[in-house]
Design a protein around this motif. Structure first.
Motif, mmCIF file in Angstrom:
data_model
loop_
_atom_site.group_PDB
_atom_site.id
_atom_site.type_symbol
_atom_site.label_atom_id
_atom_site.label_comp_id
_atom_site.label_asym_id
_atom_site.label_seq_id
_atom_site.Cartn_x
_atom_site.Cartn_y
_atom_site.Cartn_z
ATOM 1 N N LEU A 7 0.827 -1.203 0.000
ATOM 2 C CA LEU A 7 0.000 0.000 0.000
ATOM 3 C C LEU A 7 0.863 1.255 0.000
ATOM 4 O O LEU A 7 0.636 2.184 -0.776
ATOM 5 C CB LEU A 7 -0.912 -0.020 1.238
ATOM 6 N N ILE A 8 1.867 1.282 0.848
ATOM 7 C CA ILE A 8 2.721 2.463 0.912
ATOM 8 C C ILE A 8 3.455 2.647 -0.417
ATOM 9 O O ILE A 8 3.601 3.769 -0.912
ATOM 10 C CB ILE A 8 3.722 2.353 2.081
ATOM 11 N N THR A 9 3.899 1.529 -1.009
ATOM 12 C CA THR A 9 4.577 1.627 -2.300
ATOM 13 C C THR A 9 3.657 2.267 -3.326
ATOM 14 O O THR A 9 4.053 3.159 -4.080
ATOM 15 C CB THR A 9 4.996 0.238 -2.788
ATOM 16 N N GLU A 10 2.420 1.801 -3.364
ATOM 17 C CA GLU A 10 1.473 2.340 -4.332
ATOM 18 C C GLU A 10 1.238 3.828 -4.089
ATOM 19 O O GLU A 10 1.232 4.624 -5.018
ATOM 20 C CB GLU A 10 0.160 1.570 -4.217
ATOM 21 N N LEU A 11 1.078 4.211 -2.817
ATOM 22 C CA LEU A 11 0.852 5.613 -2.502
ATOM 23 C C LEU A 11 2.040 6.461 -2.946
ATOM 24 O O LEU A 11 1.864 7.534 -3.532
ATOM 25 C CB LEU A 11 0.648 5.783 -0.991
ATOM 26 N N CYS A 12 3.240 5.997 -2.668
ATOM 27 C CA CYS A 12 4.425 6.788 -3.011
ATOM 28 C C CYS A 12 4.591 6.915 -4.513
ATOM 29 O O CYS A 12 5.003 7.953 -5.018
ATOM 30 C CB CYS A 12 5.683 6.154 -2.413
ATOM 31 N N GLU A 13 4.250 5.826 -5.225
ATOM 32 C CA GLU A 13 4.423 5.907 -6.672
ATOM 33 C C GLU A 13 3.424 6.847 -7.302
ATOM 34 O O GLU A 13 3.674 7.433 -8.345
ATOM 35 C CB GLU A 13 4.279 4.513 -7.288
ATOM 36 N N ARG A 14 2.280 6.978 -6.667
ATOM 37 C CA ARG A 14 1.238 7.780 -7.289
ATOM 38 C C ARG A 14 1.411 9.261 -7.025
ATOM 39 O O ARG A 14 1.031 10.085 -7.837
ATOM 40 C CB ARG A 14 -0.129 7.368 -6.757
ATOM 41 N N SER A 15 1.885 9.616 -5.845
ATOM 42 C CA SER A 15 1.880 11.045 -5.533
ATOM 43 C C SER A 15 3.154 11.452 -4.818
ATOM 44 O O SER A 15 3.539 10.877 -3.802
ATOM 45 C CB SER A 15 0.653 11.369 -4.675
ATOM 46 N N PRO A 16 3.836 12.458 -5.346
ATOM 47 C CA PRO A 16 5.066 12.938 -4.701
ATOM 48 C C PRO A 16 4.804 13.444 -3.290
ATOM 49 O O PRO A 16 5.666 13.360 -2.427
ATOM 50 C CB PRO A 16 5.534 14.088 -5.602
ATOM 51 N N ALA A 17 3.594 13.969 -3.052
ATOM 52 C CA ALA A 17 3.287 14.469 -1.715
ATOM 53 C C ALA A 17 3.304 13.332 -0.712
ATOM 54 O O ALA A 17 3.847 13.452 0.394
ATOM 55 C CB ALA A 17 1.915 15.145 -1.721
ATOM 56 N N ALA A 18 2.728 12.185 -1.125
ATOM 57 C CA ALA A 18 2.744 11.030 -0.227
ATOM 58 C C ALA A 18 4.169 10.579 0.028
ATOM 59 O O ALA A 18 4.543 10.207 1.144
ATOM 60 C CB ALA A 18 1.917 9.891 -0.828
ATOM 61 N N LEU A 19 4.985 10.612 -1.015
ATOM 62 C CA LEU A 19 6.387 10.212 -0.879
ATOM 63 C C LEU A 19 7.089 11.085 0.148
ATOM 64 O O LEU A 19 7.806 10.604 1.023
ATOM 65 C CB LEU A 19 7.064 10.326 -2.245
ATOM 66 N N GLN A 20 6.860 12.392 0.038
ATOM 67 C CA GLN A 20 7.442 13.307 1.015
ATOM 68 C C GLN A 20 6.989 12.958 2.412
ATOM 69 O O GLN A 20 7.767 12.940 3.358
ATOM 70 C CB GLN A 20 6.999 14.751 0.702
ATOM 71 N N HIS A 21 5.696 12.689 2.526
ATOM 72 C CA HIS A 21 5.125 12.383 3.830
ATOM 73 C C HIS A 21 5.825 11.197 4.468
ATOM 74 O O HIS A 21 6.181 11.221 5.644
ATOM 75 C CB HIS A 21 3.627 12.113 3.644
ATOM 76 N N PHE A 22 6.052 10.164 3.677
ATOM 77 C CA PHE A 22 6.636 8.962 4.264
ATOM 78 C C PHE A 22 8.125 9.099 4.511
ATOM 79 O O PHE A 22 8.716 8.297 5.215
ATOM 80 C CB PHE A 22 6.362 7.749 3.369
ATOM 81 N N ARG A 23 8.738 10.098 3.889
ATOM 82 C CA ARG A 23 10.179 10.242 4.098
ATOM 83 C C ARG A 23 10.487 10.992 5.380
ATOM 84 O O ARG A 23 11.589 10.938 5.889
ATOM 85 C CB ARG A 23 10.781 11.025 2.932
ATOM 86 N N LYS A 24 9.489 11.723 5.873
ATOM 87 C CA LYS A 24 9.745 12.571 7.036
ATOM 88 C C LYS A 24 10.141 11.719 8.226
ATOM 89 O O LYS A 24 9.606 10.652 8.445
ATOM 90 C CB LYS A 24 8.497 13.378 7.390
ATOM 91 N N ALA A 25 11.033 12.238 9.018
ATOM 92 C CA ALA A 25 11.487 11.457 10.179
ATOM 93 C C ALA A 25 10.888 12.020 11.458
ATOM 94 O O ALA A 25 11.586 12.342 12.399
ATOM 95 C CB ALA A 25 13.004 11.493 10.252
ATOM 96 N N LEU A 26 9.566 12.137 11.472
ATOM 97 C CA LEU A 26 8.910 12.613 12.699
ATOM 98 C C LEU A 26 8.885 11.490 13.718
ATOM 99 O O LEU A 26 8.891 10.332 13.360
ATOM 100 C CB LEU A 26 7.469 13.026 12.391
#
Lengths: 209, 791
Positions: free
Chosen positions: B198-217
């Motif tokens: 699911l995360i892979t699909e989200l990241c591939e579809r939208s750069p915003a999602a990719l940014q979201h998952f890269r954050k180290a909060l």
């Protein structure tokens, strides 16, 4: 993403066909024929990967296949899947079938194609790999079959027969049970089945085997 | 399914006993009639059996559409047995193109909310198999709820269904993004696998999602969590249930590695977090079985794709090299595929394995040799072109027919790009034409003719070689055409004296004429070839000495030829002999050099798959118009398409071309030249940023960025540029032609400017676009260009 899963025998007769993208029925049959044509030309000692045929997407898609005795198991995937991973997946699928059917052979697949669909649905869903743990899959399938069996008892009123079983033991009341069932006019209870080497403990409801 | 098996199995048995196709059809048609009747009359207890039979005959290819409504009825039934078959039928018989499919939505909704796991599982499975966009929108809330259910069985299915829904309706990503972080902490492998997908699909579809998952909060440590999970898998060895031949859950490992690749690409921070883990996996994985190799390959691809340490990259390429020598063909196939992916970014590393790759060309396995061919063509460069072409031509002679066109065009393209000498180039093309003449593309003839025409010193050589080749074999049409043209043009050189470069060839005039006549008369010659031969004969009438009776005879014979084209030619040539003899010499004199038709080169490059990687860099669109005057007002009035279509490739000298090939196409990170704002009007702003790549002192890369802070969208945005004569300008395709309002995604376009004379840079820009319903055109020169851009 997995686009299609096909099982056919050495002569191209389909034993299972599952498509994860909408194709018309004609196209589906053509794809099966084309895939068989491509796969059957391959030698025994070449690699297990092929470019997809034109109908299934051409060189963007790959056919990953394994040949077990009389059956070809072909997975058509796109470039996002790991080729070696899919090879392993086919192996796990066949091993799961083996566990569910006890030394599975082509005849099992022929006569129980709906069961094979159910097993496959526990492994691959919507073109993506769902579960690869054989034990989990087999447990799930067993649970679902139990559910079916229990419904059958309730709905077709074989409750009395099941009581007979519990008193006399499964092997103890074949004749009584058969006659009782006969009287209920349910022709589907098997009396003898010629299906390969499956042994049926008549007269109870045929087991999963 | 249990009680009905006899009937289904009886049917199957009957079908198997049928001796012929016709018998089988009969049996099935009879049964289908029964099934139809039973659907109509409605026998609720046994309808699932009937549907099962119908599905079986459907698999064999017989029509089964009348079962669609029955599927709906069975799904709505309370019995699990019915639902099972009904849902299977829905998956096999219904898809989003049938109107009936929407009717299951309600049933699925009900089944999703009632508590029996198996039923929920069925509903989710069907939804993910054939759910259309409308269905997904309707049922998204239910699926979201199921993500929180206690049962892992249902949750894992819900996660994968979410993936399908996002594919169908991208807006649903907003619903399914928040639960991901939580789901990553699950222990259950099925849920983990689904979540990573699911995360892979989200990241591939939208750069915003990719940014979201890269954050180290602190709440959202995706990369560290993945690293931790993968490490656990690698360390636990084969004690877990999920192990496949000794590797614990290779499927999950591969998925995680793929996701790490996406997260780490071009992102320093994430890449650093994964470095150690990747090194660990690369060194500790057991490669004796397929499962281990699958994980290792994925690791190698990930290492090469992220910003990994240099040592790690070397390790990765070495692993691939080792795999190329593996005896297992599957491994070699995957190794070749991986190297093909890497050849663009790590060209020199892959070059080291060139000998092994070339050996793989000779594999009897068609899949392997195809991959090896693609990779070999990608590896050709100016230093190895002679050796590689030799190998490839050897391969061409013996390769299977379906690979010949690709091989031939690949060789021709490589020759064109890297030919060390013209003579070598002509030789190479000649050899390709003789071995695989029928497989080359149509423009190969024109290219060769143009090439020969341009190499004056080689006319004698070419015509002799071609004559010998033609004398041996007149069946390969492209070769015959070129040879005929050459003989016609340079027939005099053929007959006179000797040429140092080939063996002495004594040719008589009569032999030449006889050969051309043979070509004319041969059954194998195409009409076009005949045309070439006829014209060549005519030209020889001026080139060769002696009387022209023989030629005249041929012309009069062909004056009544059936082929209209040939007839016309012959009649015209006849007229030349009779009435216009005084003009004959002038008409038939040597042809001037044919202008190099540029688009041919681009098309060849674009269509040739094997060199797709290199050609992406090479035929960058050149704006030849830009090399004209500085006063560009009339220039820029031309149709706007000119700027977008790839115009002719400038034949620049060898080194500059090589430099361009080595450079990546994407804009490089900004160098310390300050940006320049050049244009502002009603909220639309144009900025230029400059980069001078360190390796090439004459190259300047300009990125034009258009941003829009106004309330209206800017559409049909086209930017054209012009520079003084001494410069060379190449415009790459823009990222789009719309700049959305309110600070939406800016549009970028890359300009490459070559300044070999280090002259002061002047740049004129012309913009056309629509804004607030009006079309706007602006032309202006860019002032205040920093000195660093051209010094």
């Amino acid at each position: 993403m997995i686009k299609a899963i096909l099982i056919f025998n050495n002569h191209g007769k389909p034993r299972l066909s599952k498509f994860y993208q909408p194709y018309s029925e004609d196209t589906q049959q053509q794809i099966i024929r084309e895939t068989f044509h491509l796969v059957s030309k391959r030698d025994e000692n070449v690699c297990n990967f092929l470019e997809g045929g034109l109908l299934i997407g051409g060189s963007d898609n790959k056919l990953i296949y394994r040949h077990y005795a009389t059956l070809y198991f072909v997975f058509c995937v796109d470039s996002s899947e790991s080729e070696l991973g899919i090879l392993d997946l086919i192996q796990v699928f066949v091993e799961t079938l083996d566990k569910c059917f006890e030394n599975v052979c082509e005849l099992d697949l022929i006569f129980h194609v709906d069961k094979v669909h159910n097993i496959l649905a526990e492994m691959v869903m919507g073109g993506m790999v769902l579960e690869t743990n054989m034990n989990e899959i087999v447990t799930q399938i067993d649970a679902q079959n139990k559910l079916e069996k229990s419904e059958l008892i309730v709905y077709t009123g074989l409750f009395c027969i099941s009581q007979d079983f519990s008193q006399a033991g499964l092997a103890g009341a074949p004749a009584r049970a058969v006659s009782a069932v006969k009287n209920m006019n349910l022709p589907e209870i098997p009396r003898n089945i010629n299906i390969g080497d499956i042994s049926i403990k008549v007269p109870n409801l045929p087991s999963f085997k | 399914m249990v009680a009905s098996s006899l009937k289904l199995q009886d049917l199957i048995q009957e079908i198997r006993e049928a001796k012929t196709q016709a018998q089988e059809r009969e049996v099935i048609q009879k049964e289908c009639a029964h099934i139809r009747a039973s659907f109509r009359d409605g026998d609720p207890l046994h309808s699932h059996r009937q549907l099962a039979k119908l599905l079986y005959v459907h698999m064999l290819g017989y029509p089964a559409h009348f079962g669609q409504m029955e599927c709906l009825k069975l799904i709505a039934s309370p019995r699990f047995t019915d639902k099972r078959v009904g849902y299977l039928g829905a998956m096999l018989l219904l898809d989003e193109r049938q109107d009936a499919h929407l009717l299951i939505t309600n049933s699925i909704k009900n089944d999703l909310s009632q508590g029996i796991e198996a039923v929920q599982g069925l509903a989710l499975c069907t939804l993910s198999a054939m759910g259309s966009a409308e269905m997904c929108r309707d049922l998204a809330p239910e699926v979201e709820k199921l993500l929180l259910q206690p049962s892992p069985y249902v949750r894992k299915k819900a996660v994968l269904t979410a993936v399908h829904m996002i594919r169908k309706v991208p807006e649903l990503s907003d619903i399914f993004l928040p639960p991901c972080a939580q789901l990553l902490h699950e222990r259950h492998h099925g849920i983990l696998l689904g979540t990573v997908t699911l995360i892979t699909e989200l990241c591939e579809r939208s750069p915003a999602a990719l940014q979201h998952f890269r954050k180290a909060l602190p709440s959202l440590q995706v990369v560290p969590q993945l690293v931790h999970t993968l490490r656990t898998l690698v360390m636990t060895g084969c004690s877990t249930e999920h192990s496949v031949s000794g590797v614990s859950d290779p499927f999950l490992q591969v998925q995680i590695l793929r996701l790490l690749r996406i997260l780490g690409r071009n992102h320093e921070e994430s890449s650093e977090t994964m470095n150690d883990l990747l090194a660990q996996v690369a060194t500790n994985t057991d490669t004796s079985r397929n499962a281990g190799n699958a994980v290792l390959f994925e690791t190698v691809l990930t290492i090469m794709d992220i910003r990994s340490a240099a040592g790690l990259r070397v390790l990765a390429v070495n692993i691939l090299g080792r795999f190329l020598l593996n005896s297992d063909r599957n491994i070699r196939y995957v190794a070749l595929t991986s190297l093909l992916k890497l050849v663009q970014s790590d060209h020199s590393a892959v070059q080291r394995h060139r000998p092994t790759v070339v050996e793989c060309l000779w594999e009897p396995d068609a899949s392997l040799s195809r991959r090896a061919l693609e990779l070999s063509l990608a590896l050709v460069n100016s230093s190895n072109v002679r050796a590689m072409t030799q190998e490839l031509q050897g391969f061409l002679e013996s390769c299977p027919p379906d690979l010949r066109p690709d091989c031939a065009s690949g060789i021709l393209l490589a020759a064109e790009r890297f030919a060390p000498t013209k003579r070598w180039h002509i030789d190479t093309i000649l050899r390709v034409l003789t071995t695989a003449g029928t497989y080359v593309r149509d423009d190969a003839v024109a290219n060769l003719i143009q090439l020969i025409g341009g190499a004056q010193e080689l006319h004698a050589y070419s015509v002799r070689r071609l004559y010998s080749a033609l004398a041996e074999d007149i069946s390969q049409q492209p070769l015959v055409q070129v040879a005929a043209w050459c003989i016609g043009e340079y027939g005099d050189l053929l007959l006179e004296g000797t040429c140092e470069e080939t063996e002495p060839l004594q040719v008589e005039k009569e032999e030449v004429l006889a050969l051309l006549e043979r070509v004319l008369q041969s059954q194998m010659s195409l009409p076009a070839t005949r045309g070439y031969a006829l014209t060549a004969l005519m030209k020889l009438s001026t080139r060769l000495h002696g009387d022209n009776n023989r030629i005249c005879q041929v012309m009069s014979i062909y004056g009544s030829c059936q082929d209209v084209e040939l007839q016309q030619r012959a009649v015209e040539y006849n007229a030349l002999f009779r009435k216009y003899d005084h003009l004959r010499a002038a008409v038939l004199e040597k042809m001037p050099l044919v202008e190099r038709g540029g688009p041919q080169v681009d098309e060849e490059a674009k269509e040739s798959k094997e060199v797709a990687q290199l050609s992406e860099a090479a035929p960058v669109p050149t704006e030849t118009q830009a090399s004209k005057l500085l006063d560009l007002l009339d220039l820029l009035d031309g149709p706007s398409e000119n700027a977008q279509h790839p115009p002719p490739l400038d034949p620049t000298p060898g080194d500059t071309l090589i430099h361009l090939l080595d450079l990546p196409c994407a804009p490089l990170p900004p160098a310390p030249i300050p940006n320049l704002k050049v244009f502002e009007r009603e909220g639309l702003q144009l900025n230029l940023s400059f980069v001078r790549p360190p390796g090439t002192p004459t190259l300047l890369l300009i990125t034009v960025t258009a941003t829009n802070t106004s309330g209206g969208d800017v559409t049909h945005f086209i930017c054209q540029a012009a520079v003084p004569k001494s410069f060379q300008l190449q415009l790459q395709a823009p990222s789009g032609d719309t700049v959305p309002a309110q600070g939406g995604l800016p549009m970028t376009q890359l300009l490459r400017i070559l300044n070999p004379n280090k002259a002061p840079l002047r740049l004129k820009l012309r913009l056309t676009y629509d804004h607030f319903g009006q079309s706007v055109q602006e032309i202006f020169e860019v002032n205040n260009l920093p000195v660093e851009t051209w010094q």
